[in-house]
Design an enzyme around this catalytic site. Structure first.
Site, PDB file in Angstrom:
ATOM      1  N   ASP A 152      37.130  37.616  40.608  1.00  0.00           N
ATOM      2  CA  ASP A 152      38.109  37.480  41.688  1.00  0.00           C
ATOM      3  C   ASP A 152      38.112  38.651  42.670  1.00  0.00           C
ATOM      4  OD1 ASP A 152      39.589  39.536  40.356  1.00  0.00           O
ATOM      5  OD2 ASP A 152      40.660  38.035  39.174  1.00  0.00           O
ATOM      6  N   ARG A 222      40.318  40.768  47.377  1.00  0.00           N
ATOM      7  CA  ARG A 222      40.894  40.158  46.167  1.00  0.00           C
ATOM      8  C   ARG A 222      41.202  38.709  46.502  1.00  0.00           C
ATOM      9  NH1 ARG A 222      42.888  37.921  42.274  1.00  0.00           N
ATOM     10  NH2 ARG A 222      43.902  38.912  40.500  1.00  0.00           N
ATOM     11  N   ASP A 227      43.462  34.371  39.265  1.00  0.00           N
ATOM     12  CA  ASP A 227      43.225  35.547  38.434  1.00  0.00           C
ATOM     13  C   ASP A 227      42.147  35.164  37.425  1.00  0.00           C
ATOM     14  OD1 ASP A 227      43.471  38.079  37.490  1.00  0.00           O
ATOM     15  OD2 ASP A 227      45.463  37.841  36.595  1.00  0.00           O
ATOM     16  N   GLU A 230      39.163  39.230  32.903  1.00  0.00           N
ATOM     17  CA  GLU A 230      38.574  40.551  33.070  1.00  0.00           C
ATOM     18  C   GLU A 230      37.190  40.581  32.421  1.00  0.00           C
ATOM     19  OE1 GLU A 230      39.902  42.962  34.836  1.00  0.00           O
ATOM     20  OE2 GLU A 230      41.762  41.874  35.245  1.00  0.00           O
ATOM     21  N   ARG A 264      43.092  46.586  48.498  1.00  0.00           N
ATOM     22  CA  ARG A 264      42.195  45.459  48.724  1.00  0.00           C
ATOM     23  C   ARG A 264      42.852  44.433  49.645  1.00  0.00           C
ATOM     24  NH1 ARG A 264      41.169  44.059  42.443  1.00  0.00           N
ATOM     25  NH2 ARG A 264      43.442  43.918  42.658  1.00  0.00           N
TER      26      ARG A 264
END
Length: 333
Positions: A152, A222, A227, A230, A264
């Site tokens: 993302d 972003r 989302d 990670e 961002r």
């Protein structure tokens, strides 16, 4: 035989993996060229590949009939399949009246996506006028693959000739760019490199685009409303690779809505008519980030992926990235 089939045959390089879960050809990108190779071979010899019988239930005579149909459809397709998803759709359509076990077996043999995992993406052009809430828009230069940090977040560069950038390039950056060009003409590369570092430290860079040097400003983006896992989480690598596949070496249209606490730009991305957030959600590689974006359509696309149990939704209760980050912070305190 069609040029595209011959081209893919020439590029074909079959791996030697024994991972049957992916078929003998391993990853799906290799499976695409492997299928083209086998179609080329079938056109010459009328023989289907050895080992296919372990993946399907029908006879070799039936298999030959499939390859004949697929070969004809492949040669007639305009454009011919360019991706694993394209090849899977073609095979699925041609064999739609055949047994499900045979269709899925053939796709598995090549490591191609199964029918239930395929998604249809909108290909509408980005809005002509700025959507409500957009602060500004810009067109990026082609995205370097190294600039895709995760599923993302990406780093992009925008030409200093773009209206958003042109009016605010610092004078010292323009001066350094001119001096750098002159230093390179003199072949004083030490001086040129020092000047370029000064430009980079100011948030800009001189890029070589089609043999032309372009002064460009750096932006970190972003993706708004989603989302992704990670990097250290399950499906984090797959999310990063999917975003990379969509944007690498492409120019993007970006609608910027604001800036996050990390500096961002928060924005919507469009690539060749595809809304990038839609692709990530439909392929099960991101959550709808509902705390920051209430758009109903994002929730709809996430729901579609959940129902298909594709991507991260293959797990019944995948850990949310915001919970993962919170837990990590607490562990480090």
């Amino acid at each position: 035989m069609g040029n595209a089939l011959g081209y893919l045959y020439g590029k074909c390089c079959k791996p030697t993996t024994d991972d049957d879960s992916l078929g003998p050809h391993g990853v799906s990108t290799v499976g695409l060229s492997a299928l083209a190779h086998d179609l080329f071979n079938f056109e010459i010899t009328s023989q289907v590949p050895e080992g296919l019988g372990r993946y399907v239930v029908s006879s070799r005579k039936a298999q030959a009939n499939w390859y004949r149909k697929i070969l004809e459809a492949w040669k007639q397709a305009k454009p011919p399949p360019q991706t694993a998803e394209d090849a899977s759709r073609l095979v699925t359509e041609i064999l739609k009246r055949h047994q499900k076990a045979d269709v899925e077996g053939l796709l598995s043999f090549y490591g191609l996506p199964l029918p239930h995992t395929l998604v249809e993406l909108s290909t509408e052009a980005p809005p002509v006028s700025l959507p409500e809430g957009v602060l500004f828009e810009f067109q990026t230069l082609p995205v370097d693959p190294k600039a895709v940090a995760d599923g993302d977040t990406i780093t992009v560069y925008v030409s200093s000739s773009d209206p958003v950038v042109s009016s605010c390039v610092p004078r010292e950056v323009n001066v350094a760019a001119v001096k750098r060009a002159k230093a390179r003409e003199r072949k004083d590369y030490t001086k040129a490199d020092a000047l370029h570092q000064k430009i980079i430290d100011s948030g800009y860079r001189v890029l070589n685009i089609q043999n032309e040097e372009v002064l460009a400003r750096k932006f970190r983006i972003r993706l708004r409303g989603i989302d992704a896992p990670e990097s250290q989480m399950p499906f984090g690598k797959e999310a990063q690779e999917e975003l990379l596949k969509i944007v690498q070496w492409k120019s993007l249209k970006v609608f910027v809505y604001g800036e996050d606490r990390y500096g961002r730009c928060v924005g919507d991305l469009y690539c060749n008519g595809v809304f990038v957030q839609e692709a990530m959600l439909k392929k099960g590689l991101a959550w709808h980030y509902i705390d920051y974006d209430k758009r109903i359509v994002l929730a709809k696309w996430e729901k579609e992926a959940r129902q298909k149990r594709i991507g991260l939704w293959a797990s019944s209760n995948p850990e949310k990235p915001w919970d993962w980050r919170k837990n990590r912070r607490e562990q480090n305190n």
